[in-house]
Design a protein around this motif. Sequence first.
Motif, short mmCIF file in Angstrom:
data_model
loop_
_atom_site.label_atom_id
_atom_site.label_comp_id
_atom_site.label_asym_id
_atom_site.label_seq_id
_atom_site.Cartn_x
_atom_site.Cartn_y
_atom_site.Cartn_z
N LYS A 1 0.83 -1.21 0.00
CA LYS A 1 0.00 0.00 0.00
C LYS A 1 0.87 1.26 0.00
CE LYS A 1 -3.90 2.14 2.44
NZ LYS A 1 -4.83 2.00 3.61
N GLU A 2 1.92 1.25 0.82
CA GLU A 2 2.82 2.41 0.88
C GLU A 2 3.57 2.59 -0.44
OE1 GLU A 2 4.00 2.29 5.65
OE2 GLU A 2 5.16 1.14 4.18
N ARG B 1 2.57 1.69 -3.41
CA ARG B 1 1.63 2.18 -4.42
C ARG B 1 1.39 3.68 -4.24
NH1 ARG B 1 -2.10 -0.99 -3.11
NH2 ARG B 1 -1.12 -2.76 -4.14
N ALA B 2 1.23 4.11 -3.00
CA ALA B 2 0.99 5.53 -2.73
C ALA B 2 2.20 6.38 -3.12
CB ALA B 2 0.66 5.72 -1.25
N LYS B 3 3.39 5.89 -2.84
CA LYS B 3 4.58 6.65 -3.19
C LYS B 3 4.76 6.72 -4.69
CE LYS B 3 9.20 7.39 -1.39
NZ LYS B 3 10.19 6.96 -0.39
N SER C 1 2.55 9.28 -6.08
CA SER C 1 3.01 10.66 -5.83
C SER C 1 4.00 11.10 -6.92
CB SER C 1 3.67 10.75 -4.45
OG SER C 1 4.90 10.06 -4.41
N THR D 1 -1.22 10.54 -13.38
CA THR D 1 -2.09 9.79 -12.47
C THR D 1 -3.27 9.16 -13.20
OG1 THR D 1 -3.20 11.88 -11.93
CG2 THR D 1 -1.47 11.12 -10.43
#
Length: 345
Positions: A121-122, A124-126, A129, A137
């Motif tokens: 999850k982290e 994917r979020a990074k 960004s 995006t």
Amino acid sequence: MIEIKNLTKFYYSSESVALALDDISLTFAVGDFVAITGESGSGKSTLLKVMNGTETYEEGEMCFDGVKTSAFGDEDWDRLRREEIAVVYQDYQILDNYSVLENVESVLLICEERLGKLTPKERRAKAMSYLEIVGLTKQAKQKASHISSGQKQRLAIARALAKNSQIIIADEPTGNLDVENGRMVMQLLAEIAKTRLVIVVTHNYEQAEDFVTRLIRLYRGQVSDDIRLRESAQLPATGAEAENHETPEKRMRKRDAAGVFLKMNLRRQPIRNGFFFLLCLCLSLAFLVFLGIIAQNLDDAQAMEYNEKAYFNGDDTRILIRNVDGSELTADDFAAISQVKYVER
């Protein structure tokens, strides 16, 4: 951050020696956006390759954060490219079978030994960004091979950003783009240069002219112009050193990353993976059949081997038979022998 002192580079062939770079001295710092231009054969691409360690140099010295590179071996250059330098290529060099998001995630996986382990999850979020920085995006779930040339170049830049390196080197990043997309890429690199050192080799200087802070022009392997166009951000370099030895934690991260890559490959290439599985299955079955044939032939070879204890022959037209223990043949023995094909009493 990068200091080049009286650097000279030769190219050798069986018939001649060519001077590619001639006594070049340059200094680059974080916060600069540098454009290197010049005619074909002027040495600009060679200078770029020397700076990222894919080409050697014969004379002079080049330093990264004060560390001399003249004595660097392959492992030293590999570490420097892995940790300190990110390269953006003219032909993008992205993973076409992966999605846009997975392209950036793959870089975070490769670099997690240095940047730290992230949960899916982290990660994917990074990655998202970085895609937000380059304006991709909306294309995150698209396959990389299905986006436009300008978007591919921006994806290549996002991958370079994900390495979190202080130096980004771009080799003709607008060579395959139209004027509008070329300017967008240059503007994006200018924003990135506020916190990093960005060096661009380009034939299309007019696309970079409004954004670069410094222009270096090469002519026949020498610096003909070094012009400061506008002030740079003048940020301090980090130059953080990473440990070179491999710890159990690093090995565990590599195994975890390999597992994630395997899952991504299986998901993104189902047809090729299915074909590869069937091929392996067929080869395995063929190998088992081959082993069975060999085993059977070995049994037959042992059965047909001439045993001098049981058979002795003094005549080419007949075979004489006796018991191994030397005893006399019985009626039952004669009956068994007469059943053998081609035997006559």
